[in-house]
Design a protein around this motif. Structure first.
Motif, PDB file in Angstrom:
ATOM      1  N   GLN A  40       0.215  13.978 -22.207  1.00  0.00           N
ATOM      2  CA  GLN A  40      -0.370  13.775 -20.880  1.00  0.00           C
ATOM      3  C   GLN A  40       0.304  14.637 -19.818  1.00  0.00           C
ATOM      4  O   GLN A  40      -0.359  15.316 -19.029  1.00  0.00           O
ATOM      5  N   GLU A  41       1.634  14.652 -19.800  1.00  0.00           N
ATOM      6  CA  GLU A  41       2.364  15.432 -18.806  1.00  0.00           C
ATOM      7  C   GLU A  41       2.199  16.928 -19.064  1.00  0.00           C
ATOM      8  O   GLU A  41       2.057  17.717 -18.113  1.00  0.00           O
ATOM      9  N   ARG A  67      -0.387  18.427 -20.417  1.00  0.00           N
ATOM     10  CA  ARG A  67      -1.727  18.808 -19.971  1.00  0.00           C
ATOM     11  C   ARG A  67      -1.794  18.919 -18.449  1.00  0.00           C
ATOM     12  O   ARG A  67      -2.444  19.810 -17.901  1.00  0.00           O
ATOM     13  N   ARG A  68      -1.098  18.024 -17.758  1.00  0.00           N
ATOM     14  CA  ARG A  68      -1.086  18.066 -16.296  1.00  0.00           C
ATOM     15  C   ARG A  68      -0.419  19.341 -15.800  1.00  0.00           C
ATOM     16  O   ARG A  68      -0.925  20.011 -14.872  1.00  0.00           O
ATOM     17  N   LEU A  69       0.709  19.696 -16.397  1.00  0.00           N
ATOM     18  CA  LEU A  69       1.436  20.887 -15.973  1.00  0.00           C
ATOM     19  C   LEU A  69       0.634  22.150 -16.256  1.00  0.00           C
ATOM     20  O   LEU A  69       0.578  23.071 -15.431  1.00  0.00           O
ATOM     21  N   LYS A  78       7.497  17.183 -23.277  1.00  0.00           N
ATOM     22  CA  LYS A  78       6.952  16.433 -22.143  1.00  0.00           C
ATOM     23  C   LYS A  78       5.946  15.361 -22.558  1.00  0.00           C
ATOM     24  O   LYS A  78       5.632  14.472 -21.753  1.00  0.00           O
ATOM     25  N   ASP A 114       7.951  23.777  -8.416  1.00  0.00           N
ATOM     26  CA  ASP A 114       7.511  22.912  -9.507  1.00  0.00           C
ATOM     27  C   ASP A 114       7.504  23.656 -10.838  1.00  0.00           C
ATOM     28  O   ASP A 114       7.898  23.118 -11.873  1.00  0.00           O
ATOM     29  N   ASP A 160      -4.529  26.663 -22.956  1.00  0.00           N
ATOM     30  CA  ASP A 160      -3.485  27.046 -22.003  1.00  0.00           C
ATOM     31  C   ASP A 160      -3.685  28.465 -21.481  1.00  0.00           C
ATOM     32  O   ASP A 160      -2.764  29.078 -20.959  1.00  0.00           O
ATOM     33  N   ALA A 215      -2.623  22.404 -16.522  1.00  0.00           N
ATOM     34  CA  ALA A 215      -3.755  22.433 -15.593  1.00  0.00           C
ATOM     35  C   ALA A 215      -3.318  22.942 -14.221  1.00  0.00           C
ATOM     36  O   ALA A 215      -4.048  23.685 -13.545  1.00  0.00           O
ATOM     37  N   LYS A 216      -2.110  22.566 -13.807  1.00  0.00           N
ATOM     38  CA  LYS A 216      -1.594  23.022 -12.517  1.00  0.00           C
ATOM     39  C   LYS A 216      -1.340  24.530 -12.530  1.00  0.00           C
ATOM     40  O   LYS A 216      -1.642  25.228 -11.555  1.00  0.00           O
TER      41      LYS A 216
END
Length: 299
Positions: free
Chosen positions: A27-28, A30-32, A24, A85, A57, A34-35
């Motif tokens: 950036q992506e 880290r976003r996932l 991914k 998601d 993580d 964090a979610k």
């Protein structure tokens, strides 16, 4: 001032996060992550828990009672399995928890035996799995999830291996073998007769479920030292856990295992159940490295 009190410690981390960054991008990924951690935090708080910290993580939580932690762990896994998601991106977590005495500092952080044991449970858990100690499970009462015995595992700081269990959080449990009896979960005889015999040149070693983890590698501090350029300093580890002897590779070049007459398997940064008899070759295939092969025989 720090004080010790009984509480449930839970660790949950995103399974396969390294691959997530590779596929991914930073950036992506880290976003996932964090979610996911945000969703786990919400579930924790819904069950009366407190998030101590997030580390990369992983999230670390505490709960006032074992039942709070167990129910939170089950809901965390269900959240991961239901959120579109998370399902779309094949995201999953592994969870370990334990109830016991923990030292709580003034800043809210916790330390001690319960924390170390919970962290060990998390390291034993696989994707979509919840692992806890049989002592924690046996302390529960009321409407509780079912569990399966995973045998015994060694925990740092404890003289003998402890009984561990896998909590069944899935609502559809058809086809699973359940262990519903706390007496059976606490059976001290499970796996006690297991033996693993190793032979390397003139060295002969026998491991039992109570043996310390057996290290192999180039460095002199290992239990078995193999001096070769293709062998890493701390190459591999053999340990009794989940009721079996497992070899875990920690090397650069991998560990080659052959069980019986089966094809050779390359284990790299992963682990494999050693069953029946066969060979272990560090860093190179058996055919290339026949002079330094380790022979094993498991009961």
């Amino acid at each position: 001032m720090s004080q010790s009190r009984p509480q449930t410690i839970l660790f949950a981390d995103v399974s396969g996060s390294t691959r997530l960054f590779e596929t991914k991008g930073d950036q992506e990924a880290r976003r996932l992550i964090a979610k996911v951690l945000g969703a786990l935090t919400t579930v924790c708080q819904q069950h009366g828990g407190r998030v101590i910290k997030t580390i990369g993580d992983e999230v670390m939580c505490t709960f006032p009672a074992a039942l709070n932690g167990v129910l939170a762990a089950c809901d965390m896994q269900r959240k991961m399995g239901r959120d579109i998601d998370f399902v779309r991106d094949s995201l999953a977590v592994r969870i370990g928890l334990h109830h016991g005495d923990a030292l709580e500092e003034a800043d809210g952080d916790v330390y001690g035996d319960a924390v170390n044991t919970a962290a060990r449970m998390a390291s034993l858990a696989k994707r979509e799995q919840i692992v806890t100690t049989a002592a924690t499970y046996n302390s529960l009462s009321g409407k509780i999830p079912e569990a399966r015995s995973l045998g015994k595992a060694r925990v740092s700081g404890k003289l003998l291996p402890i009984e561990i269990v896998d909590l069944i959080w899935q609502e559809d449990t058809s086809g699973m073998t359940m262990v519903q009896s706390a007496i059976r979960l606490g059976d001290p005889t499970g796996g006690s007769n297991a033996r693993l015999r190793l032979r390397h040149r003139a060295n002969q070693i026998e491991l039992t479920p109570t043996s310390q983890p057996f290290s192999m590698g180039r460095e002199a501090t290992n239990n078995l030292v193999i001096e070769a350029d293709w062998v890493s300093r701390a190459h591999a580890l053999i340990e009794f856990k989940r009721g079996h002897f497992m070899v875990a590779d920690r090397s650069t070049n991998g560990t080659y295992v052959r069980i019986g007459d089966d094809d050779e398997i390359k284990v790299h940064r992963d682990e494999l159940h050693l069953r029946k008899s066969g060979t272990i070759s560090l860093g190179q295939s058996f055919g290339v490295n026949s002079g330094d092969v380790i022979y094993f025989d498991a009961d």
